[in-house]
Every structure is written in C-alpha cells, then in structure tokens.
Write an enzyme that holds these catalytic residues in place. Structure first.
Site, PDB file in Angstrom:
ATOM      1  CG  HIS A 458      -2.245   0.387   0.841  1.00 50.38           C
ATOM      2  ND1 HIS A 458      -2.562   1.657   0.101  1.00 50.38           N
ATOM      3  CD2 HIS A 458      -3.504  -0.141   1.122  1.00 50.38           C
ATOM      4  CE1 HIS A 458      -4.022   2.004   0.069  1.00 50.38           C
ATOM      5  NE2 HIS A 458      -4.563   0.707   0.557  1.00 50.38           N
ATOM      6  NE  ARG A 459       6.215   0.025   2.046  1.00 52.39           N
ATOM      7  CZ  ARG A 459       7.255  -0.484   2.495  1.00 52.39           C
ATOM      8  NH1 ARG A 459       8.035  -0.012   3.148  1.00 52.39           N
ATOM      9  NH2 ARG A 459       7.647  -1.667   1.871  1.00 52.39           N
TER      10      ARG A 459
END
Length: 487
Positions: A458-459
C-alpha cells in the site's frame, strides 16, 4: 615436489553465510583438474556444485556429508603439481603444518613463484565465485613445528603434500558462562549450544581433528531432551511410576517433533516474516470468466500442429497478461527504499513464479519477461521448472524478481491472500479454473470461472491503482482479444 593449497568454501552470493555438504564428488587421493566440481552443497536458495580453482591431488577433505560449513571455512586441500596420492607426513610434523613449518593454507608472498597462483583459475562459481585470493603470509609459530623462528623471511619452501586434514585450532571463548578452549569454529554452533545450555567442552566432535559440528550439538540437545522426559516419568523420591496404567488413565503425551528452520524452509520463513513485518500489504480479488481464455489457448495449440513446437500453458498466458498489465500500471513493478524513503520504479519486468519442489517452495525468475511473447515465456517457465524439480537452479535464477505470479490453483484451491515476495511490491494469485454457474449474455450458463487475487504494497499505490490492475487482468482473461491492443 608439490605445494599443498587450501580451498575454502567460497562466497556463493546473495548474502549467504553457510552451506550444507550434500555430497562429495572426490575422494582423498583423487586427481582433480582446474574448475572441476568437487562437492555439492545446499544453500538456502539452491543446490550448487562447487568447482575447485586448483589442479592436483586431493590431500584432505573437511566436513562430512550432512554437516554445515560457514563461508570461508576450509573445504579441501590440493597438492598442486602432484601426480599421485601423497605420502603421510613425518611424525614430527603437527597437523596443519608441513615439515618445513609452512602452513598448507598459506599463499606465497608477492614476488615469489607459486604453482597455485599459476594453476588456480579464481573462478569458484561462474557469475558468483570469488576472484583469485590475495596473497598473504602467516606468522610461523616455532613451538608448533619444533624449530627456532627464522630471523628473516625465507623464500617460499617446497613442501610435501599431506593427506591429513589441517588441524582446527581450539577457539578460546566464553562457553555457557565459562572460559576455555573449544574445538569449534562456527559461531552458529556456539550460539546453538548457548541457547540450549550445552557445554561444548563435554562434547567429542565428529569433524576433522575433533571439530565440533552442528550435528554433534543437535545430538547433545536430543539426548538432553530425552533425559528430561525420562525424569518427568519418574517420581521425585521413589521408583518409576507404575508400569500398568489404571483404567481410564490418559496415555503419556508423545514428545513434540522439532524440525530445524534451515535450508530452503529457513529462507522462506525469514523472507515471509520480513515481508509481513515491513510491508503494509492489502489484498483485492475478483472472479473472472476464463472460458474464452481456455478456448484461445486450445486454438493456439491446435494451430501449432502435432509437431509444431511446445504447447502454450495457461500459466504462460497469465504471465503475458501480467506483463501487459504492468506496462499500464508500473507502480506495481517497483520496490521501496526504506532508508531513502523513496519508491523505486524498475525499468524491466523480471517475473517470478512460485514452484513447489521436494525441497520446498522456490520462486524461479523469468528475466526480461516484458520482452517475451507467451510462447517464449512458456518455454522459459518449463525450463526453470525442470531445473527446480532436479534442484539445479542457481542463485542467480532465484533472485532479482520484480513481480511474482502464484498459481495456487494447481493445489485444487479457489482463493488465497498471498504474502508478497519481499522486496517486491505485488503478487498475483490464481485459483483453480473450474465449471461454475455464471450469467453470460443475460442467461445462466456453465462457464470456466477463476478467482484472481492481488496482494500489493500500500506504500507504492492506493486501491484505485491496484483495482485497475486487477480489473485489466480479469478483462484479458475474459476477452483475450484485449491483449491485441498491446501486442
């Protein structure tokens, strides 16, 4: 006359620090050629045949099959220039030293001639080997060879080859809180002994010259556990518990089996633990109608004819779909530099695919998958899969992936939430393709349905990007003609 040279376990690459001896390929007394494989070792990544950079007669081997050696530990010694098996050393010579006082492991000093420097190739492993080692001179201890120390350096002596192993020096250090010399060289062995409160000074090593190996410590741990279990079955102040249990009494619990996390299993455990601790992953999934994809595959293979080349697999088609999707969503073909706090988008797609083998789960990598068509990808997957099954994958073929495709449908399951293969940013999971009721063209029909799941970091992106990637993959599965726009 010959010079005895010591060959040490080389750095096998990718940060590996130890290897297990699987099979010796030579015996003491055998004549070996330069770069001839002499031992087969297993690392956390692959089975590797290690070639020797010297040509000559094997005078000693270090380590039994099944034992682990750290990188830099001696593997064997070779009498360079010898044509037959060497005779035993003189009784006055201490193990590990020649009659003239020069260690068999010493390389000649700069400016001196050496058979080893001329015969050694320096290519320990192609692409992963060390170069020719730098020449160095060791200090000769007079008390070990029984002769006074020379006041000035003498020319490189010519020594008789030795069939006996080089003596392992006692390593002085703290063992279980006490000081004393111990015949052990591996820090891993000493740490294992400390963790289980094993006194190394009470062990008799099974290695060369009494060297204590990890197998010796494991045996001591098992004996200690058996003794502890025996004590629990005995009353504190009396004889053993009654032999015949009373009616209805529970049977004694069986001892739990302990399996060391090492080799491939240990490497997988370390990588997955690191992935879950460092990567904030999320998973999305979708069901897709794969009927048209299966029909397209059947048409491709029918067009090739009985002898028109290898068949195109479903995995190859899915891999080609992934490369097209990554071209549209390059965020998922990246990694995160945590130190610099930067997302690093990678220029090419090196596609890994999960393969289950007898040694455990491995992930071979198809290099430059973005430049290949489905047929080329399929041929490379087949080649790497065969190498994986035979345990012949090199470390280079198991590293460097940028995106992984995991076909867990071969195990008969529909869905999963795969763990990202660190340090990659995403993994696509594919379930089994099976007939299911499906609404097609407004009517209920039986279609070939597959579940696709995408786990992503999700980064590197948000759900919109991940959803777009997965939706494009599903569209290509349902309508393979969509790929024509990118071919």
């Amino acid at each position: 006359m010959a010079q005895v040279l010591e060959f040490k376990l080389p750095d096998l690459g990718e940060g590996l620090t130890e290897a297990e001896i699987v099979r010796w390929l030579v015996e003491v007394g055998d004549v070996v050629a330069i770069d001839q494989p002499v031992v087969e070792v297993e690392t956390a990544k692959a089975m590797v045949e290690v070639p020797c950079p010297y040509g000559g007669v094997v005078t000693a081997r270090f380590g039994e099959e099944g034992s682990e050696l750290p990188v830099g530990a001696p593997l064997l010694t070779v009498a360079v220039g010898a044509t037959e098996a060497p005779a035993p050393p003189a009784p006055s010579a201490a193990p590990g030293s020649s009659a003239s006082g020069a260690s068999s492991a010493d390389a000649p000093a700069a400016g001196e001639s050496s058979a080893g420097s001329e015969s050694g190739s320096g290519n320990v492993l192609v692409g992963y080997g060390t170069g020719a080692p730098a020449a160095r001179r060791r200090r000769i201890r007079p008390e070990r060879v029984g002769t006074p120390a020379a006041p000035a350096p003498a020319p490189a002596p010519v020594v008789e080859p030795e069939p006996e192993p080089v003596a392992v020096p006692a390593v002085a250090g703290e063992v279980n809180g006490q000081q004393g010399p111990v015949a052990v060289v591996s820090p891993l062995v000493r740490r294992l002994a400390r963790q289980h409160e094993i006194d190394l000074r009470r062990l008799t090593g099974s290695g060369p010259d009494g060297l204590i190996l990890r197998a010796d410590v494991d045996s001591a741990i098992r004996r200690a556990e058996e003794a502890a279990r025996a004590q629990t079955r005995t009353a504190p102040d009396g004889p053993a518990v009654a032999e015949a249990p009373t009616a209805g009494a529970a049977a004694p619990a069986a001892a739990a089996e302990r399996i060391p996390l090492r080799g491939v299993r240990g490497a997988v455990a370390d990588k997955l633990s690191r992935s879950r601790s460092e990567i904030p992953d999320a998973t999305c999934w979708v069901d897709a109608d794969a009927t048209e994809l299966m029909a397209a595959r059947a048409a491709m293979n029918a067009a090739s004819g009985p002898s028109g080349g290898p068949k195109v697999s479903v995995l190859a088609l899915l891999a080609r779909i992934c490369t097209a999707a990554l071209a549209r969503y390059p965020e998922l073909n990246s990694t995160v530099d945590t130190a610099a706090r930067e997302i690093v988008r990678l220029p090419g797609v090196h596609l890994g695919f999960a393969a289950q083998t007898e040694r455990g789960l491995v992930v071979p990598v198809v290099r430059d998958a973005h430049t290949r068509n489905a047929e080329s990808i399929g041929a490379e997957i087949a080649r790497l899969t065969e190498l994986a099954r035979t345990g012949k994958l090199s470390p280079a073929q198991l590293t460097g992936g940028t995106f992984t495709l995991n076909n867990y449908g071969v195990f008969g399951v529909d869905g999963s939430t795969p763990i990202i293969n660190h340090p990659e940013a995403a993994m696509l999971g594919v379930g089994r393709i099976m007939p299911k009721p499906w609404v097609h063209n407004g009517e209920l029909a039986v279609r070939q349905v597959v579940q696709l799941s995408l786990t992503f970091d999700h980064r590197v992106c948000d759900g919109g990007t991940a959803g777009g990637f997965l939706r494009y993959v599903a569209d290509c599965v349902e309508q393979p003609a969509v790929l024509l726009r990118t071919l």
